[in-house]
Design an enzyme around this catalytic site. Sequence first.
Site, PDB file in Angstrom:
ATOM      1  NE  ARG A  22      -4.084  -1.925  -0.140  1.00 32.73           N
ATOM      2  CZ  ARG A  22      -5.564  -1.631   0.933  1.00 32.73           C
ATOM      3  NH1 ARG A  22      -5.433   0.012   1.379  1.00 32.73           N
ATOM      4  NH2 ARG A  22      -6.099  -2.474   1.421  1.00 32.73           N
ATOM      5  NE  ARG A  26      -8.097   6.466   2.272  1.00 26.43           N
ATOM      6  CZ  ARG A  26      -9.468   4.960   3.042  1.00 26.43           C
ATOM      7  NH1 ARG A  26      -9.774   5.643   3.686  1.00 26.43           N
ATOM      8  NH2 ARG A  26      -8.545   3.714   3.750  1.00 26.43           N
ATOM      9  NE  ARG A  35     -11.012   6.023  -4.047  1.00 24.46           N
ATOM     10  CZ  ARG A  35     -12.033   6.295  -4.553  1.00 24.46           C
ATOM     11  NH1 ARG A  35     -12.577   7.193  -5.282  1.00 24.46           N
ATOM     12  NH2 ARG A  35     -13.492   6.148  -4.338  1.00 24.46           N
ATOM     13  CG  ASP A  72      -8.527  -3.414  -3.968  1.00 22.07           C
ATOM     14  OD1 ASP A  72      -8.086  -2.763  -2.730  1.00 22.07           O
ATOM     15  OD2 ASP A  72      -9.733  -4.780  -3.300  1.00 22.07           O
ATOM     16  CE1 TYR A 148     -12.522  -8.118   2.803  1.00 13.45           C
ATOM     17  CE2 TYR A 148     -10.632  -9.869   1.810  1.00 13.45           C
ATOM     18  CZ  TYR A 148     -11.488  -8.438   2.374  1.00 13.45           C
ATOM     19  OH  TYR A 148     -10.591  -8.492   3.571  1.00 13.45           O
TER      20      TYR A 148
HETATM   21  O1  1CP Z   1      -0.165   0.425  -3.464  1.00  9.83           O
HETATM   22  C1  1CP Z   1      -0.352  -0.668  -3.295  1.00  9.83           C
HETATM   23  O2  1CP Z   1       0.379  -1.791  -2.398  1.00  9.83           O
HETATM   24  C2  1CP Z   1      -1.349  -1.496  -4.191  1.00  9.83           C
HETATM   25  C3  1CP Z   1      -2.638  -0.690  -4.466  1.00  9.83           C
HETATM   26  C4  1CP Z   1      -3.714  -1.740  -4.033  1.00  9.83           C
HETATM   27  C5  1CP Z   1      -3.022  -3.660  -2.966  1.00  9.83           C
HETATM   28  C6  1CP Z   1      -2.175  -4.686  -3.082  1.00  9.83           C
HETATM   29  C7  1CP Z   1      -4.255  -1.476  -2.653  1.00  9.83           C
HETATM   30  C8  1CP Z   1      -5.540  -0.294  -3.133  1.00  9.83           C
HETATM   31  N1  1CP Z   1      -5.303  -2.799  -1.994  1.00  9.83           N
HETATM   32  C9  1CP Z   1      -4.630  -3.925  -2.181  1.00  9.83           C
HETATM   33  C10 1CP Z   1      -4.665  -5.445  -2.077  1.00  9.83           C
HETATM   34  C11 1CP Z   1      -5.957  -5.573  -0.917  1.00  9.83           C
HETATM   35  N2  1CP Z   1      -7.137  -5.089  -1.059  1.00  9.83           N
HETATM   36  C12 1CP Z   1      -6.059  -6.684   0.174  1.00  9.83           C
HETATM   37  C13 1CP Z   1      -4.275  -7.301   0.900  1.00  9.83           C
HETATM   38  C14 1CP Z   1      -3.503  -6.646   1.822  1.00  9.83           C
HETATM   39  C15 1CP Z   1      -4.795  -6.396   2.745  1.00  9.83           C
HETATM   40  O3  1CP Z   1      -4.422  -7.066   3.602  1.00  9.83           O
HETATM   41  O4  1CP Z   1      -3.976  -5.330   3.182  1.00  9.83           O
HETATM   42  C16 1CP Z   1      -7.524  -6.742   0.605  1.00  9.83           C
HETATM   43  C17 1CP Z   1      -7.406  -7.482   1.542  1.00  9.83           C
HETATM   44  C18 1CP Z   1      -7.423  -5.484  -0.330  1.00  9.83           C
HETATM   45  C19 1CP Z   1      -9.768  -5.242   0.234  1.00  9.83           C
HETATM   46  C20 1CP Z   1      -9.631  -3.591   0.504  1.00  9.83           C
HETATM   47  N3  1CP Z   1      -9.622  -2.521  -1.016  1.00  9.83           N
HETATM   48  C21 1CP Z   1      -9.970  -2.968   1.660  1.00  9.83           C
HETATM   49  C22 1CP Z   1      -9.650  -3.725   2.851  1.00  9.83           C
HETATM   50  C23 1CP Z   1     -11.315  -3.860   3.622  1.00  9.83           C
HETATM   51  C24 1CP Z   1     -10.823  -4.991   5.182  1.00  9.83           C
HETATM   52  O5  1CP Z   1     -11.295  -5.945   4.780  1.00  9.83           O
HETATM   53  O6  1CP Z   1     -10.273  -4.492   6.028  1.00  9.83           O
HETATM   54  C25 1CP Z   1     -10.337  -1.649   1.253  1.00  9.83           C
HETATM   55  C26 1CP Z   1     -10.574  -0.756   2.458  1.00  9.83           C
HETATM   56  C27 1CP Z   1     -10.192  -1.495  -0.541  1.00  9.83           C
HETATM   57  C28 1CP Z   1     -10.082  -0.559  -0.888  1.00  9.83           C
HETATM   58  C29 1CP Z   1      -8.693   0.242  -1.408  1.00  9.83           C
HETATM   59  N4  1CP Z   1      -7.763  -0.524  -2.165  1.00  9.83           N
HETATM   60  C30 1CP Z   1      -6.443   0.127  -2.317  1.00  9.83           C
HETATM   61  C31 1CP Z   1      -6.966   1.498  -1.553  1.00  9.83           C
HETATM   62  C32 1CP Z   1      -5.858   2.957  -1.777  1.00  9.83           C
HETATM   63  C33 1CP Z   1      -8.213   1.273  -0.594  1.00  9.83           C
HETATM   64  C34 1CP Z   1      -9.167   2.681   0.038  1.00  9.83           C
HETATM   65  C35 1CP Z   1      -9.748   3.278  -1.310  1.00  9.83           C
HETATM   66  C36 1CP Z   1      -9.430   4.727  -0.991  1.00  9.83           C
HETATM   67  O7  1CP Z   1     -10.360   4.979  -0.260  1.00  9.83           O
HETATM   68  O8  1CP Z   1      -9.135   5.501  -2.544  1.00  9.83           O
END
Ligand code: 1CP
Length: 340
Positions: A22, A26, A35, A72, A148
């Site tokens: 990540r 944000r 965004r 994602d 999910y």
């Molecule tokens: O920079 C990077 O790492 C690339 C972008 C990336 C990656 C690799 C994002 C962007 N998401 C992910 C992987 C991801 N997504 C995982 C695996 C890693 C982890 O455990 O964190 C998971 C479980 C998700 C699912 C997901 N997508 C969540 C988590 C939900 C939960 O169960 O808590 C969330 C909040 C998202 C949305 C998301 N994905 C990425 C971002 C920047 C965001 C936030 C959206 C925003 O507000 O801009």
Amino acid sequence: MKPLLRVLAGEPCWPPPIWLMRQAGRYLPEYRSLRAQARDFIEFCMTPDLAVEATLQPLRRYDFDAAILFSDILILPWALGRNVSFVDGEGPALEALQGADAIGGLDMVAMPERVAPVLEAVRRIRAALDTRTTLIGFAGAPFTVACYLIEGGSSSDFAATRRMAHAEPELFARLIDRLVAATITYLAAQIEAGAEAVMLFDSWAGILPPYLFRQHVVGATAQIVSSLKARFPTVPVVGFPRLAGLSIGAYAAATGVAAVGLDTAADPLLATSLLPERVAAQGNLDPTALVAGGTALEREARAILEALRGRPHVFNLGHGVMPATPPEHVAALVELVRAA
Ligand code: 1CP
């Protein structure tokens, strides 16, 4: 060879290469304004201009060894025809999968075309990178994506998923099989578009008991790794079986991954004593130490560097960068690792 790829090939490197899970997101003000240009998060991920820019933003600020495709793990279920949305501040919402029909409803035929914008972003990112920086593609691992899909979103315990794995083992195994096939197709396409390494995020791997872990985490990952290795023998696969604890040794040995991501709770020395010598360790600074900064950050980062010195190690966090992270703490961490 690029430093990250050297380590993923099993060669120790000092100081170790560094990137952060990540690393886009944000905590960066430029991410927040980018965004705001998209209606929703799916549109953001599926617009190559925006996905490319979000991927490159952290590299303009920090001397990272890798870019990770901005996307994602829930884009794959979306491309398989499931309803997926992201509610601001609340996380993902999916149409929950129910029963055999819904599994049949994962649309493998439409998927490759639906992910075309992601592949376009991969091509453009690769073309924009310098000769030292590695492009990492990724997908969610089948078990975590199933969590999910079945729950319809996030959960504190994924109880419905675990219940289904126990109570409807054949149905659950069929769902995992379909996700294995889809993930292989998706990651192979990312590699063909220019990804030089791929990572499987198995964020909820550790909630399964050992025999189900062997089947749905180790077994599914092993199938993906062997299929990708047959087609792309030099492209390393990084696995992140979060919360897997003592099972990471069996995971590393039985899946054939090039590297294992250690989560925040893993003691680096104990954890790597479980890994085959040539399997790299990735991790595992506590993301909240990066929020805290100062001496806590220095102490913890140095302890990890020392513990893993002499073995293949990719410096990273134990989980993703938190939105509250001050960007200057990331700069301090990269400097500390480079100066080690
Ligand atoms: O920079 C990077 O790492 C690339 C972008 C990336 C990656 C690799 C994002 C962007 N998401 C992910 C992987 C991801 N997504 C995982 C695996 C890693 C982890 O455990 O964190 C998971 C479980 C998700 C699912 C997901 N997508 C969540 C988590 C939900 C939960 O169960 O808590 C969330 C909040 C998202 C949305 C998301 N994905 C990425 C971002 C920047 C965001 C936030 C959206 C925003 O507000 O801009």
